[in-house]
Write an enzyme that holds these catalytic residues in place. Structure first.
Site, PDB file in Angstrom:
ATOM      1  N   TYR A 155       1.155  -0.666  -0.098  1.00  0.00           N
ATOM      2  CA  TYR A 155       0.273  -0.090  -0.154  1.00  0.00           C
ATOM      3  C   TYR A 155       1.222   1.263  -0.028  1.00  0.00           C
ATOM      4  O   TYR A 155       0.295   2.134  -0.292  1.00  0.00           O
ATOM      5  CB  TYR A 155      -0.892   0.082   0.980  1.00  0.00           C
ATOM      6  CG  TYR A 155      -2.085   1.107   0.652  1.00  0.00           C
ATOM      7  CD1 TYR A 155      -3.151   0.548  -0.001  1.00  0.00           C
ATOM      8  CD2 TYR A 155      -2.360   2.136   1.462  1.00  0.00           C
ATOM      9  CE1 TYR A 155      -4.205   1.666  -0.352  1.00  0.00           C
ATOM     10  CE2 TYR A 155      -3.183   2.930   1.273  1.00  0.00           C
ATOM     11  CZ  TYR A 155      -4.161   2.331   0.552  1.00  0.00           C
ATOM     12  OH  TYR A 155      -5.865   3.047   0.351  1.00  0.00           O
ATOM     13  N   LYS A 208      -3.524   8.486   2.241  1.00  0.00           N
ATOM     14  CA  LYS A 208      -4.784   8.350   3.345  1.00  0.00           C
ATOM     15  C   LYS A 208      -4.495   8.981   4.886  1.00  0.00           C
ATOM     16  O   LYS A 208      -5.717   9.479   5.305  1.00  0.00           O
ATOM     17  CB  LYS A 208      -5.034   6.225   3.768  1.00  0.00           C
ATOM     18  CG  LYS A 208      -5.247   6.372   2.338  1.00  0.00           C
ATOM     19  CD  LYS A 208      -6.923   6.828   1.453  1.00  0.00           C
ATOM     20  CE  LYS A 208      -7.217   5.751   0.707  1.00  0.00           C
ATOM     21  NZ  LYS A 208      -9.117   6.617  -0.057  1.00  0.00           N
TER      22      LYS A 208
HETATM   23  P1  NAD Z   1     -12.824   3.089  -7.571  1.00  0.00           P
HETATM   24  O1  NAD Z   1     -12.333   2.652  -8.908  1.00  0.00           O
HETATM   25  O2  NAD Z   1     -14.103   2.869  -8.326  1.00  0.00           O
HETATM   26  O3  NAD Z   1     -12.579   4.328  -7.738  1.00  0.00           O
HETATM   27  C1  NAD Z   1     -11.739   4.683  -7.680  1.00  0.00           C
HETATM   28  C2  NAD Z   1     -11.969   6.937  -8.131  1.00  0.00           C
HETATM   29  O4  NAD Z   1     -11.458   7.362  -8.310  1.00  0.00           O
HETATM   30  C3  NAD Z   1     -12.459   6.222  -9.852  1.00  0.00           C
HETATM   31  O5  NAD Z   1     -14.114   6.533  -9.913  1.00  0.00           O
HETATM   32  C4  NAD Z   1     -11.203   6.843 -10.478  1.00  0.00           C
HETATM   33  O6  NAD Z   1     -12.591   7.760 -11.918  1.00  0.00           O
HETATM   34  C5  NAD Z   1     -11.252   8.212  -9.051  1.00  0.00           C
HETATM   35  N1  NAD Z   1      -9.922   9.023  -9.671  1.00  0.00           N
HETATM   36  C6  NAD Z   1      -9.158   8.513  -9.414  1.00  0.00           C
HETATM   37  N2  NAD Z   1      -8.149   9.458 -10.160  1.00  0.00           N
HETATM   38  C7  NAD Z   1      -8.827  10.456 -10.200  1.00  0.00           C
HETATM   39  C8  NAD Z   1      -8.773  11.735 -10.865  1.00  0.00           C
HETATM   40  N3  NAD Z   1      -7.998  12.821 -11.111  1.00  0.00           N
HETATM   41  N4  NAD Z   1      -9.998  12.569 -10.861  1.00  0.00           N
HETATM   42  C9  NAD Z   1     -10.677  12.614 -10.767  1.00  0.00           C
HETATM   43  N5  NAD Z   1     -11.512  10.970 -10.076  1.00  0.00           N
HETATM   44  C10 NAD Z   1     -10.065   9.991  -9.774  1.00  0.00           C
HETATM   45  O7  NAD Z   1     -12.358   1.924  -6.668  1.00  0.00           O
HETATM   46  P2  NAD Z   1     -13.359   2.589  -4.933  1.00  0.00           P
HETATM   47  O8  NAD Z   1     -12.674   1.680  -4.662  1.00  0.00           O
HETATM   48  O9  NAD Z   1     -14.388   2.767  -4.911  1.00  0.00           O
HETATM   49  O10 NAD Z   1     -12.657   3.608  -4.793  1.00  0.00           O
HETATM   50  C11 NAD Z   1     -13.724   4.966  -4.210  1.00  0.00           C
HETATM   51  C12 NAD Z   1     -12.082   4.997  -2.955  1.00  0.00           C
HETATM   52  O11 NAD Z   1     -12.269   3.993  -1.715  1.00  0.00           O
HETATM   53  C13 NAD Z   1     -10.947   5.699  -2.801  1.00  0.00           C
HETATM   54  O12 NAD Z   1     -10.827   6.818  -2.089  1.00  0.00           O
HETATM   55  C14 NAD Z   1     -10.247   4.036  -1.940  1.00  0.00           C
HETATM   56  O13 NAD Z   1      -9.271   4.387  -1.794  1.00  0.00           O
HETATM   57  C15 NAD Z   1     -11.130   4.288  -1.167  1.00  0.00           C
HETATM   58  N6  NAD Z   1     -10.764   3.107  -0.281  1.00  0.00           N
HETATM   59  C16 NAD Z   1     -10.793   1.610  -1.641  1.00  0.00           C
HETATM   60  C17 NAD Z   1     -11.204  -0.023  -0.481  1.00  0.00           C
HETATM   61  C18 NAD Z   1     -11.260  -1.005  -1.824  1.00  0.00           C
HETATM   62  O14 NAD Z   1     -10.956  -2.121  -1.157  1.00  0.00           O
HETATM   63  N7  NAD Z   1     -11.477  -0.751  -2.564  1.00  0.00           N
HETATM   64  C19 NAD Z   1     -10.691   0.062   0.962  1.00  0.00           C
HETATM   65  C20 NAD Z   1     -11.090   0.990   1.175  1.00  0.00           C
HETATM   66  C21 NAD Z   1     -11.046   2.140   0.736  1.00  0.00           C
HETATM   67  O1  0WE Z   2      -7.304   2.368  -1.929  1.00  0.00           O
HETATM   68  C1  0WE Z   2      -6.733   1.086  -2.674  1.00  0.00           C
HETATM   69  C2  0WE Z   2      -7.314   1.191  -3.998  1.00  0.00           C
HETATM   70  C3  0WE Z   2      -6.132   2.135  -3.973  1.00  0.00           C
HETATM   71  C4  0WE Z   2      -5.557   2.531  -5.463  1.00  0.00           C
HETATM   72  C5  0WE Z   2      -5.093   2.074  -6.606  1.00  0.00           C
HETATM   73  C6  0WE Z   2      -4.916   1.964  -7.604  1.00  0.00           C
HETATM   74  C7  0WE Z   2      -4.445   0.704  -8.200  1.00  0.00           C
HETATM   75  C8  0WE Z   2      -4.563   1.163 -10.040  1.00  0.00           C
HETATM   76  C9  0WE Z   2      -4.663   3.667  -5.466  1.00  0.00           C
HETATM   77  N1  0WE Z   2      -3.402   3.882  -7.102  1.00  0.00           N
HETATM   78  C10 0WE Z   2      -3.936   2.635  -7.971  1.00  0.00           C
HETATM   79  N2  0WE Z   2      -3.181   2.803  -9.394  1.00  0.00           N
HETATM   80  C11 0WE Z   2      -3.029   2.247 -10.108  1.00  0.00           C
HETATM   81  O2  0WE Z   2      -2.524   2.510 -11.101  1.00  0.00           O
HETATM   82  N3  0WE Z   2      -7.282   0.913  -1.456  1.00  0.00           N
HETATM   83  C12 0WE Z   2      -8.138   0.806  -0.022  1.00  0.00           C
HETATM   84  C13 0WE Z   2      -7.376  -0.812  -2.385  1.00  0.00           C
HETATM   85  C14 0WE Z   2      -6.286  -1.415  -2.355  1.00  0.00           C
HETATM   86  O3  0WE Z   2      -5.142  -1.498  -2.589  1.00  0.00           O
HETATM   87  C15 0WE Z   2      -4.183  -1.665  -2.143  1.00  0.00           C
HETATM   88  C16 0WE Z   2      -4.450  -2.771  -0.918  1.00  0.00           C
HETATM   89  C17 0WE Z   2      -6.119  -2.755  -1.273  1.00  0.00           C
HETATM   90  C18 0WE Z   2      -6.773  -3.510   0.340  1.00  0.00           C
HETATM   91  C19 0WE Z   2      -3.141  -1.849  -2.325  1.00  0.00           C
HETATM   92  C20 0WE Z   2      -1.881  -3.019  -2.043  1.00  0.00           C
HETATM   93  C21 0WE Z   2      -2.331  -3.556  -1.190  1.00  0.00           C
HETATM   94  C22 0WE Z   2      -4.036  -3.129  -0.314  1.00  0.00           C
END
Ligand code: NAD
Ligand code: 0WE
Length: 268
Positions: free
Chosen positions: A159, A166
């Site tokens: 991460y 974060k």
């Molecule tokens: P997702 O890929 O569906 O959503 C991520 C969003 O970020 C996308 O809609 C993308 O278009 C947007 N984005 C990225 N760069 C951008 C930019 N320059 N301008 C505008 N939009 C931009 O994935 P998700 O998992 O739904 O992520 C949403 C949030 O939840 C993120 O902050 C992520 O860190 C957080 N989160 C995700 C998880 C997980 O496991 N999926 C867990 C905890 C927190």
């Molecule tokens: O916040 C996230 C996703 C963050 C994320 C993921 C990507 C993948 C593609 C940010 N930037 C990028 N850039 C890319 O090019 N999560 C909480 C989901 C997530 O991401 C991980 C996790 C978990 C959980 C990455 C490494 C280890 C665990």
């Protein structure tokens, strides 16, 4: 009548039907809210339009917004204010770091540029949206919500710089809450457990992480975008009028467990 009846929210972060932002939009729509959306790129416009139409919104309430651009952020609120007389909240579900930063040992793969991009898109953008949306939220007891992950507090392999971003985002929740609280705006975060979304695709061993998390969590499974959506709708609503500056975990309790035996259930 739903607990968000008559309220208007801007949702930033829909990229697919599995996005956390989509789960939030679904819950908010169910509770009676009116919704507007942004999309990052033209490629994503059709998906965001589909979500907008599914959740009671319309084509004239979706706006382009790459959060690295102050101009695009400003344009969202200029356009939105032509359609709505005010705004009750903003949902920020955006996170990004260059892929190369999330694959390997932090000290080997981290760079100054990767740090800058991760913090700009994943943390500063929440502040930027708050600043630009402030005027439209005036006098309405508005609410700002962002999405974070527990790797801000304890390390998770790969991460890396996103953990720093974060941590910054969570501190931003507290400072923004303190800053705009006096004008009636609440600011909170949801720390979600791992969910398979686009942002999780391409992350090495994500399946293993999901399984490890499910066995550690008191509820013995991973959470869904619907569960995060319900908590988000609550936090943005007047039901949560006493909650601000808070990071609420929606992770099935996984963050509260210091040690779990992998074979717990099998041996019980
Ligand atoms: P997702 O890929 O569906 O959503 C991520 C969003 O970020 C996308 O809609 C993308 O278009 C947007 N984005 C990225 N760069 C951008 C930019 N320059 N301008 C505008 N939009 C931009 O994935 P998700 O998992 O739904 O992520 C949403 C949030 O939840 C993120 O902050 C992520 O860190 C957080 N989160 C995700 C998880 C997980 O496991 N999926 C867990 C905890 C927190
Ligand atoms: O916040 C996230 C996703 C963050 C994320 C993921 C990507 C993948 C593609 C940010 N930037 C990028 N850039 C890319 O090019 N999560 C909480 C989901 C997530 O991401 C991980 C996790 C978990 C959980 C990455 C490494 C280890 C665990």
């Amino acid at each position: 009548m739903g607990f968000l009846a008559g309220k208007k929210y801007l949702i930033v972060g829909v990229a697919s039907d599995r996005s956390i932002a989509t789960g939030i939009a679904e819950a908010m729509h169910r509770e009676g809210a009116e919704l507007a959306f942004t999309y990052q790129t033209d490629k994503l416009r059709s998906r965001v339009l589909k979500a907008a139409l599914a959740y009671g919104s319309s084509e004239d309430l979706i706006f382009p917004c790459d959060v690295v651009s102050d101009e695009e952020i400003a344009a969202v609120f200029t356009e939105l204010s032509k359609r709505w007389d005010g705004l009750d909240g903003i949902v920020h579900a955006v996170g990004f770091a260059p892929g190369s930063e999330l694959d390997g040992n932090y000290i080997d793969v981290g760079t100054r540029e990767g740090f800058r991009i991760a913090h700009d898109i994943s943390s500063y953008s929440f502040f930027a949206l708050a600043k630009a949306g402030r005027e439209m939220m005036r006098g309405r007891n508005g609410s700002l919500l962002t999405l974070t992950y527990h790797a801000s507090q304890q390390t998770v392999p790969n991460y890396n710089v996103m953990g720093m971003a974060k941590a910054s985002l969570e501190a931003s929740v507290r400072y923004l809450a303190s800053s705009v609280g006096p004008e009636g705006i609440r600011v909170n975060g949801i720390s979600a457990g791992p969910i398979r979304t686009l942002a999780a695709s391409g992350i090495k061993k994500f399946r293993m992480m999901l399984d490890a998390n499910a066995s550690k969590a008191p509820i013995r499974r991973n959470v869904t975008i619907e569960e995060v959506g319900n908590a988000a709708a609550f936090l943005c609503s007047d039901l949560a009028s006493g909650i601000s500056g808070e990071i609420m975990y929606v992770d099935g309790g996984a963050n509260t467990v210091a040690m779990a035996f992998p074979s717990d259930d099998a041996e019980a």
